[in-house]
Design an enzyme around this catalytic site. Sequence first.
Site, PDB file in Angstrom:
ATOM      1  N   CYS A 105      25.137  10.950  31.995  1.00 16.89           N
ATOM      2  CA  CYS A 105      25.116  12.105  32.464  1.00 16.89           C
ATOM      3  C   CYS A 105      25.590  12.942  31.540  1.00 16.89           C
ATOM      4  CB  CYS A 105      26.020  12.220  33.880  1.00 16.89           C
ATOM      5  SG  CYS A 105      27.663  11.556  33.508  1.00 16.89           S
TER       6      CYS A 105
ATOM      7  N   HIS B 229      29.499  11.941  42.483  1.00 13.93           N
ATOM      8  CA  HIS B 229      28.986  13.115  41.865  1.00 13.93           C
ATOM      9  C   HIS B 229      27.501  13.272  42.101  1.00 13.93           C
ATOM     10  CE1 HIS B 229      28.102  16.022  38.948  1.00 13.93           C
ATOM     11  NE2 HIS B 229      28.199  15.453  37.449  1.00 13.93           N
TER      12      HIS B 229
ATOM     13  N   ARG C  57      34.368  21.431  42.106  1.00 10.11           N
ATOM     14  CA  ARG C  57      34.417  20.184  41.279  1.00 10.11           C
ATOM     15  C   ARG C  57      36.074  19.948  41.413  1.00 10.11           C
ATOM     16  NH1 ARG C  57      32.310  18.695  35.425  1.00 10.11           N
ATOM     17  NH2 ARG C  57      30.582  18.315  36.791  1.00 10.11           N
TER      18      ARG C  57
ATOM     19  N   GLN D  13      24.572  15.065  40.180  1.00 10.85           N
ATOM     20  CA  GLN D  13      24.058  14.330  39.001  1.00 10.85           C
ATOM     21  C   GLN D  13      22.706  13.576  39.334  1.00 10.85           C
ATOM     22  OE1 GLN D  13      24.928  14.972  35.602  1.00 10.85           O
ATOM     23  NE2 GLN D  13      23.020  13.945  35.236  1.00 10.85           N
TER      24      GLN D  13
ATOM     25  N   ASP E 185      28.045   5.596  31.576  1.00  5.29           N
ATOM     26  CA  ASP E 185      28.890   6.841  31.725  1.00  5.29           C
ATOM     27  C   ASP E 185      30.279   6.372  30.617  1.00  5.29           C
ATOM     28  OD1 ASP E 185      29.886   9.302  32.324  1.00  5.29           O
ATOM     29  OD2 ASP E 185      30.629   8.633  34.208  1.00  5.29           O
TER      30      ASP E 185
ATOM     31  N   ARG F 253      19.419  19.271  35.787  1.00  3.24           N
ATOM     32  CA  ARG F 253      20.494  19.800  36.912  1.00  3.24           C
ATOM     33  C   ARG F 253      20.043  20.950  37.318  1.00  3.24           C
ATOM     34  NH1 ARG F 253      25.445  17.718  36.272  1.00  3.24           N
ATOM     35  NH2 ARG F 253      25.893  18.859  38.073  1.00  3.24           N
TER      36      ARG F 253
HETATM   37  N1  NVA Z   1      32.448  10.168  34.888  1.00  2.86           N
HETATM   38  C1  NVA Z   1      32.684  11.260  34.390  1.00  2.86           C
HETATM   39  C2  NVA Z   1      31.694  12.136  34.570  1.00  2.86           C
HETATM   40  C3  NVA Z   1      31.513  13.495  33.989  1.00  2.86           C
HETATM   41  C4  NVA Z   1      30.083  14.211  34.340  1.00  2.86           C
HETATM   42  C5  NVA Z   1      33.908  12.129  34.811  1.00  2.86           C
HETATM   43  O1  NVA Z   1      34.268  12.213  35.931  1.00  2.86           O
HETATM   44  O2  NVA Z   1      34.573  12.647  33.777  1.00  2.86           O
HETATM   45  N1   CP Z   2      27.165  15.975  33.831  1.00  2.00           N
HETATM   46  C1   CP Z   2      27.853  16.830  34.188  1.00  2.00           C
HETATM   47  O1   CP Z   2      28.276  16.848  35.492  1.00  2.00           O
HETATM   48  O2   CP Z   2      28.196  17.657  33.207  1.00  2.00           O
HETATM   49  P1   CP Z   2      29.432  18.644  32.927  1.00  2.00           P
HETATM   50  O3   CP Z   2      30.625  17.864  33.174  1.00  2.00           O
HETATM   51  O4   CP Z   2      29.149  19.470  31.693  1.00  2.00           O
HETATM   52  O5   CP Z   2      29.275  19.805  34.242  1.00  2.00           O
END
Ligand code: NVA
Ligand code: CP
Length: 300
Positions: A257, A129, A102, A132, A217, A285
């Site tokens: 998400c 992502h 990540r 997800q 989101d 997930r």
């Molecule tokens: N768009 C959000 C998704 C989190 C799962 C982020 O990148 O923070």
């Molecule tokens: N939706 C998602 O990726 O959740 P986290 O940021 O908690 O891993």
Amino acid sequence: MQPRHFISLLDISGNEFRGLIKRAIALKNHRDPDYQPLKGQVLAMVFEKSSTGTRISFEAGMAHFGGNAIFLSPRDTQLGRGEPIEDSAKVISSMVDCIMLRTFKHETVTTFAQHSSVPVINGLTDEQHPCQLLADMQTYFEERGDIQGKTVAWIGDGNNMCHSYIHAATVLDFKLHIAAPAGYQPNKMISVAADDRVRFFDTALAAGKNADLIVTDVWASMGQEDEQKQRHSAFKDYQVNADIMRAAHKDALFMHCLPAHRGEEVSAEIMDGPQSIVFAEAENRLHAQKALLEFLLCTK
Ligand code: NVA
Ligand code: CP
């Protein structure tokens, strides 16, 4: 031979995507503790950003399959001290069977994958992502069957999730209606490549009209905390609320998400209402990624 990676949804075909969903549903419905296809195998997870769902689902998934997961962060590895990504990829992949990252820059994951001798999974970048979407699509299929030909409305930021929705629309062949404020539209190269599967609308209401699934989101993603104020004013007309759900198909579902901000991108009424399937989506997930791990590590 290069290992099979999962960096983007465009790395899998429609058949493979549907196969993963089917397998995820089967794993969810019939959990066999004796089925341990990853016994003795190790997943390394590199997190440059926070996580609840991604970390726990991968860690629990590896445990269910008889394997182990190692949590790594830049704070306590050489990755955070400037070790070249190429070198870290060679070192980490020489000792484990799979690596999830990540990160901020999407190129970090693609560069890492080029130098990894084991499969690399994108656990979220600023651009995409894909994990997800495996869970989101599993959840839609469970509730309503195949999504082919259906209409999904994306309301809000043209961010990593929006880009993966665009990819999913291409791979699974559904229509994606996007309403995003000026200056926050998705990457043009990504949307243009999706051709007529993607349409843009000026208002959230217009995008949501007759949609089968409404998705949103956060207004400020991880790493954009400094932009909160300006984003709040740019996105104020892009909340998923009862008006939007009324404009959608009467059986429409709502997904997010998580983490969600009630009163911002979604009203509390919709987030906690009968059309919301966000917690089934969150649980999936686990199942979807177990199917993915099996696909990457057990398919010969
Ligand atoms: N768009 C959000 C998704 C989190 C799962 C982020 O990148 O923070
Ligand atoms: N939706 C998602 O990726 O959740 P986290 O940021 O908690 O891993």
